[in-house]
Enzyme design. Structure first.
Site, mmCIF file in Angstrom:
data_model
loop_
_atom_site.group_PDB
_atom_site.id
_atom_site.type_symbol
_atom_site.label_atom_id
_atom_site.label_comp_id
_atom_site.label_asym_id
_atom_site.label_seq_id
_atom_site.Cartn_x
_atom_site.Cartn_y
_atom_site.Cartn_z
ATOM 1 N N HIS A 23 -7.183 1.662 -9.282
ATOM 2 C CA HIS A 23 -6.868 2.640 -8.234
ATOM 3 C C HIS A 23 -5.503 3.295 -8.450
ATOM 4 O O HIS A 23 -5.358 4.509 -8.312
ATOM 5 C CB HIS A 23 -6.906 1.926 -6.881
ATOM 6 C CG HIS A 23 -6.690 2.820 -5.706
ATOM 7 N ND1 HIS A 23 -7.658 3.685 -5.240
ATOM 8 C CD2 HIS A 23 -5.614 2.983 -4.886
ATOM 9 C CE1 HIS A 23 -7.188 4.355 -4.198
ATOM 10 N NE2 HIS A 23 -5.956 3.944 -3.963
ATOM 11 N N ASP A 45 0.816 -1.207 0.000
ATOM 12 C CA ASP A 45 0.000 0.000 0.000
ATOM 13 C C ASP A 45 0.848 1.253 0.000
ATOM 14 O O ASP A 45 1.344 1.679 1.040
ATOM 15 C CB ASP A 45 -0.917 -0.013 1.232
ATOM 16 C CG ASP A 45 -1.917 1.128 1.229
ATOM 17 O OD1 ASP A 45 -1.868 1.954 0.312
ATOM 18 O OD2 ASP A 45 -2.738 1.185 2.155
#
Length: 457
Positions: free
Chosen positions: A365, A271
């Protein structure tokens, strides 16, 4: 959740020729050699020097797996936590000896490497409390933060929760919400950048867990050290302020992986690969208010956007790995873009497969959040994961305490979130449940408390 990574430890304040994204080791446990972006000049390398990987003494000795190894931390860094005797000074492992300095150009907890445990808490000033009470509170909070970050006991009524531990990279960061300025009669000094965030169509915000007059971020590499600081801050509030909301989070512990790497979130994804780095020439321009900024009391400060993002893990985990990767635009195994290469390889947005389909989908994303797809908008993400149990139907209440930093949220967070709001594939698997925006002033000088230039200016 934007496609940015955790920053390396800031180059300023590194007492060793190298530094580690997992947190550096204070040489011999001595405060004068503490590692921090806020270290004093005599202890630091040049603020513009490149950041390089620091190995803890444990790794240098070839014992990276020996997590309980006590190292020769002579001197006073252990503070009250080690309770040294005249004959023998208690030894601390490198994790406990790491110390971040309270005073400095910027507040701690912004460019500090990710910590294993975190608490974010908002306060509202009590009825009848105003500027005078807020000033006294910030004085108390600053004094307590300075002591605890040095591994010392709180000045009054210490709970002894952290007595056996060192500083453990503790940081305490303070900010002001939009409502603080009306409560203290300082409306004319409220920054324009602190105007409320716009509404987003995907928001499901709980107002009782959003915003607040005052905001405190606490991080440490030991859960008890972090809790100790939280209790001290709450007790210091006294009758001046009451807790509005509190959220607790965690990250992977330093040293848990074979080598430093970008963190994973609760979806199992690496992430944040494209976080701006302190070594980049325009880092300060993007993240911090300039010294000549407006208003002047925000010089060297930053703006924090805080979002509680619920991950719909049951739905997410029903997807195949391939489908998850297409939602994100990166490989789950190593974070590399679907267009090929390694985690840090530039994404090839126009690359297609044998059937002519884009390898990185248009709604992925990682594609949507790229700065070059958002007019250069960038923010420094520094989140914590959370898990607050289960709903009555057994659904996990878990996700990301999203915290991002920028010089101006209208040029950082807002344009990226607007674009995500219009078509992010990940939006089907997350829900924004709480939100806050806070002005975080620059660091306090040696003879100052945080916010003094606002409250006494």
């Amino acid at each position: 959740m934007a496609d940015h990574s955790t920053p390396e430890a800031s180059s300023a304040g590194v007492s060793s020729p190298q530094s580690s994204p997992q947190g550096a080791v204070s040489e011999k446990g001595s405060p004068k050699n503490a590692v921090s972006e806020n270290s004093t000049p005599r202890d630091a390398v040049s603020e513009n020097a490149p950041s390089r990987g620091v190995f803890s003494r444990r790794r240098l000795l070839g014992t990276a797996g020996a997590t309980g190894l006590a190292l020769g931390a002579a001197g006073g860094a252990a503070g009250y936590a080690a309770a040294p005797s005249a004959e023998k000074t208690a030894l601390l492992a490198s994790l406990g000896a790491d110390r971040v300095m309270f005073h400095g150009k910027h507040q701690p907890g912004i460019t500090t490497a990710l910590q294993a445990r975190g608490h974010v808490v908002a306060f509202d000033l009590a009825a009848g409390a105003g500027r005078k009470e807020a000033t006294a509170l910030l004085r108390r909070w600053s004094a307590t933060a300075q002591r605890l970050m040095a591994g010392e006991a709180a000045a009054h009524d210490d709970t002894d929760v952290a007595r056996d531990a060192g500083p453990s990279s503790l940081t305490v960061t303070f900010g002001f919400g939009h409502s603080f300025f009306a409560r203290t009669g300082l409306e004319k000094r409220r920054p324009v950048a602190l105007d409320p965030l716009p509404d987003f169509s995907s928001d499901h915000l709980d107002k009782t867990r959003s915003n607040g007059d005052l905001w405190v971020q606490i991080g440490a590499n030991d859960a008890l050290v972090a809790f100790h600081a939280l209790r001290a801050i709450q007790k210091d509030a006294g009758s001046a302020a009451r807790v509005r909301w509190q959220m607790n989070g965690f990250n992977r512990s330093p040293g848990a992986t074979a080598q430093p790497m970008t963190a994973r979130n609760l979806m199992g994804q690496i992430d944040g690969t494209r976080n701006p780095k302190p070594t980049e020439a325009d880092f300060d321009q993007r993240i911090f208010v300039p010294a000549s900024g407006d208003p002047e009391w925000m010089a060297n400060g930053s703006y924090a956007v805080v979002r509680r993002i619920r991950m719909l893990l049951d739905d997410w985990e029903k997807l195949s790995v391939k489908a998850q990767e297409e939602v994100i635009g990166r490989r789950k195994s190593d974070g590399a873009p679907l267009s090929g290469g390694t985690e840090t390889t530039a994404m090839k947005l126009q690359k297609t497969d044998a059937d002519g389909n884009l390898v990185v989908p248009l709604n992925a994303h990682a594609r949507i959040t790229r700065p070059d797809q958002n007019g250069g908008a960038a923010m420094l993400r520094r989140p914590f994961s959370f898990h607050d149990g289960f709903d009555p139907d057994g659904v996990p209440d878990a996700g990301l305490l999203f915290i991002c930093w920028q010089a101006d949220p209208l040029r950082g967070f807002v344009p990226v979130q607007r674009k995500l709001d219009r078509g992010d594939a990940l939006s089907h698997f997350i829900r924004h449940e709480a939100s806050g925006l806070f002005a975080v002033p620059g660091g306090a000088a040696d003879d100052e408390y945080v916010g003094q230039r606002l409250l006494e200016g």
